[in-house]
Write an enzyme that holds these catalytic residues in place. Structure first.
Site, PDB file in Angstrom:
ATOM      1  N   ASP A  10       0.105   6.185  -3.212  1.00 24.28           N
ATOM      2  CA  ASP A  10       0.992   6.552  -2.118  1.00 24.28           C
ATOM      3  C   ASP A  10       1.889   7.678  -2.659  1.00 24.28           C
ATOM      4  O   ASP A  10       1.914   7.940  -3.873  1.00 24.28           O
ATOM      5  CB  ASP A  10       1.819   5.310  -1.742  1.00 24.28           C
ATOM      6  CG  ASP A  10       2.883   5.623  -0.721  1.00 24.28           C
ATOM      7  OD1 ASP A  10       2.580   6.336   0.246  1.00 24.28           O
ATOM      8  OD2 ASP A  10       4.040   5.172  -0.906  1.00 24.28           O
ATOM      9  N   ASP A  12       5.507   8.964  -1.051  1.00 23.09           N
ATOM     10  CA  ASP A  12       6.951   8.710  -0.949  1.00 23.09           C
ATOM     11  C   ASP A  12       7.301   7.362  -1.581  1.00 23.09           C
ATOM     12  O   ASP A  12       6.803   6.325  -1.158  1.00 23.09           O
ATOM     13  CB  ASP A  12       7.392   8.678   0.524  1.00 23.09           C
ATOM     14  CG  ASP A  12       7.163  10.003   1.243  1.00 23.09           C
ATOM     15  OD1 ASP A  12       7.652  11.027   0.760  1.00 23.09           O
ATOM     16  OD2 ASP A  12       6.480   9.996   2.287  1.00 23.09           O
ATOM     17  N   GLY A  47       6.242   3.529   4.673  1.00 21.24           N
ATOM     18  CA  GLY A  47       4.780   3.561   4.724  1.00 21.24           C
ATOM     19  C   GLY A  47       4.208   3.827   6.103  1.00 21.24           C
ATOM     20  O   GLY A  47       3.008   4.045   6.234  1.00 21.24           O
ATOM     21  N   ARG A  50       5.645   8.721  11.319  1.00 18.14           N
ATOM     22  CA  ARG A  50       6.920   9.143  11.917  1.00 18.14           C
ATOM     23  C   ARG A  50       7.100   8.551  13.318  1.00 18.14           C
ATOM     24  O   ARG A  50       8.149   8.010  13.642  1.00 18.14           O
ATOM     25  CB  ARG A  50       6.934  10.676  11.983  1.00 18.14           C
ATOM     26  CG  ARG A  50       8.318  11.270  12.112  1.00 18.14           C
ATOM     27  CD  ARG A  50       8.216  12.790  12.179  1.00 18.14           C
ATOM     28  NE  ARG A  50       7.422  13.340  11.084  1.00 18.14           N
ATOM     29  CZ  ARG A  50       6.865  14.552  11.091  1.00 18.14           C
ATOM     30  NH1 ARG A  50       7.034  15.346  12.136  1.00 18.14           N
ATOM     31  NH2 ARG A  50       6.143  14.978  10.058  1.00 18.14           N
ATOM     32  N   SER A 117       2.574  10.411   5.366  1.00 18.25           N
ATOM     33  CA  SER A 117       3.395  11.577   5.694  1.00 18.25           C
ATOM     34  C   SER A 117       2.546  12.776   6.082  1.00 18.25           C
ATOM     35  O   SER A 117       1.534  13.071   5.460  1.00 18.25           O
ATOM     36  CB  SER A 117       4.267  11.948   4.495  1.00 18.25           C
ATOM     37  OG  SER A 117       4.927  13.172   4.751  1.00 18.25           O
ATOM     38  N   ASN A 119       3.825  15.601   5.756  1.00 17.55           N
ATOM     39  CA  ASN A 119       4.359  16.627   4.847  1.00 17.55           C
ATOM     40  C   ASN A 119       3.793  16.493   3.430  1.00 17.55           C
ATOM     41  O   ASN A 119       4.282  17.131   2.499  1.00 17.55           O
ATOM     42  CB  ASN A 119       5.888  16.504   4.774  1.00 17.55           C
ATOM     43  CG  ASN A 119       6.549  16.782   6.117  1.00 17.55           C
ATOM     44  OD1 ASN A 119       6.359  17.848   6.687  1.00 17.55           O
ATOM     45  ND2 ASN A 119       7.313  15.824   6.639  1.00 17.55           N
ATOM     46  N   ASP A 171       4.575   1.358  -2.658  1.00 16.38           N
ATOM     47  CA  ASP A 171       5.923   0.770  -2.665  1.00 16.38           C
ATOM     48  C   ASP A 171       6.247   0.104  -1.333  1.00 16.38           C
ATOM     49  O   ASP A 171       7.338  -0.437  -1.165  1.00 16.38           O
ATOM     50  CB  ASP A 171       6.987   1.847  -2.954  1.00 16.38           C
ATOM     51  CG  ASP A 171       7.116   2.830  -1.808  1.00 16.38           C
ATOM     52  OD1 ASP A 171       6.080   3.215  -1.234  1.00 16.38           O
ATOM     53  OD2 ASP A 171       8.256   3.199  -1.466  1.00 16.38           O
TER      54      ASP A 171
HETATM   55  C1  BG6 Z   1       5.631   7.618   4.579  1.00 21.34           C
HETATM   56  C2  BG6 Z   1       7.042   7.156   4.363  1.00 21.34           C
HETATM   57  O1  BG6 Z   1       5.098   8.022   3.339  1.00 21.34           O
HETATM   58  O2  BG6 Z   1       5.582   8.719   5.475  1.00 21.34           O
HETATM   59  C3  BG6 Z   1       7.704   6.854   5.705  1.00 21.34           C
HETATM   60  O3  BG6 Z   1       7.026   5.982   3.583  1.00 21.34           O
HETATM   61  C4  BG6 Z   1       7.595   8.070   6.612  1.00 21.34           C
HETATM   62  O4  BG6 Z   1       9.051   6.521   5.473  1.00 21.34           O
HETATM   63  C5  BG6 Z   1       6.125   8.453   6.764  1.00 21.34           C
HETATM   64  O5  BG6 Z   1       8.123   7.777   7.884  1.00 21.34           O
HETATM   65  C6  BG6 Z   1       5.925   9.681   7.649  1.00 21.34           C
HETATM   66  O6  BG6 Z   1       6.431  10.822   7.009  1.00 21.34           O
HETATM   67  P1  BG6 Z   1       6.587  12.261   7.655  1.00 21.34           P
HETATM   68  O7  BG6 Z   1       6.914  13.146   6.482  1.00 21.34           O
HETATM   69  O8  BG6 Z   1       5.286  12.615   8.294  1.00 21.34           O
HETATM   70  O9  BG6 Z   1       7.683  12.177   8.651  1.00 21.34           O
HETATM   71 MG    MG Z   2       5.753   4.846  -0.018  1.00 18.70          MG
END
Ligand code: BG6
Ligand code: MG
Length: 216
Positions: A10, A12, A47, A50, A117, A119, A171
């Site tokens: 993972d 974040d 995890g 969004r 994510s 991002n 996590d």
């Molecule tokens: C996960 C995070 O990796 O990504 C979450 O644990 C987050 O907290 C999710 O909401 C989505 O991320 P992003 O960057 O696309 O908003």
């Molecule tokens: Mg995570």
């Protein structure tokens, strides 16, 4: 013959300390909604995608909003978040991770990423880690985010690995549930209390030995 397990990370909260920036950004959005997002509730946002996060927040706050407003808040959350992570660099890689990944590569483990994510690629670039990964699955690659196992299945497929020979580092409870569903070996990184459903839990990567994962 023993096959070398594939490691699926993972992002974040496992590779980098960006989870706190997600929390801070959601807290700013929640302030606008006059809802107090506690760190306990935030555990449930870890995890997941969004839009699922915002849906949960609206449920907790017992609020209904228009589709336009919903999308506007998603954009706003991401702008706040991108602003917070604009200066991250390799110093934001969590202690022990770089050493763990470089040793794993030397020992011929395949390395994949599955992050919810959108991002993720941008962050891996900033951390200078992109080139280590044999496969990258992110929030743009899947229809269903964690706790659905779709992203882990895809990471296994892209690395041509048997899911049973994959080790997941997570996590979040959502990520552990997803890995457990398809019988991957799940390793929780963090508190053993919060991640008790994982096969094993370590506080940090410095504590982990590769021999623990030679399963077959
Ligand atoms: C996960 C995070 O990796 O990504 C979450 O644990 C987050 O907290 C999710 O909401 C989505 O991320 P992003 O960057 O696309 O908003
Ligand atoms: Mg995570």
């Amino acid at each position: 013959m023993k096959s070398i397990p594939t490691f699926i990370f993972d992002l974040d909260g496992v590779i980098t300390n960006t989870e706190k920036y997600h929390f801070q950004s959601w807290r700013e959005i929640c302030k606008l909604l006059k809802f107090n997002l506690t760190s306990e509730l935030n555990e449930e946002l870890k995890g997941i995608s969004r839009d699922k996060c915002l849906k949960k927040i609206l449920d907790w706050a017992k609020l209904e909003i228009s589709v336009n407003k919903f999308n506007e808040l998603l954009d706003k959350k991401n702008q706040i978040y991108l602003d917070k992570i604009s200066k991250i660099n390799s110093s934001n890689v969590i202690s022990g991770v770089y050493e763990f990944i470089t040793s794993a590569k030397k020992q011929k483990h395949l390395i994949a990423l599955y992050s919810s994510s959108r991002n993720a690629n941008f962050i891996l670039d900033k951390l200078n880690l992109h080139s280590f990964f044999d496969a990258i699955v992110d929030g743009n690659s899947v229809k269903a985010s964690k706790p659905d196992p779709e992203g882990f299945e895809l990471a296994a497929k892209l690395t041509e690995s048997d899911p049973k020979n994959c080790v997941v580092f997570e996590d979040s409870e959502a990520g552990i549930i997803a890995g457990n569903k398809i019988n991957m070996l799940t390793i929780g990184i963090g508190s053993s209390k919060k991640l008790s459903i994982a096969n094993k839990v370590f506080k940090e990567f410095n504590e982990i030995k590769f021999q623990d994962f030679q399963k077959c």
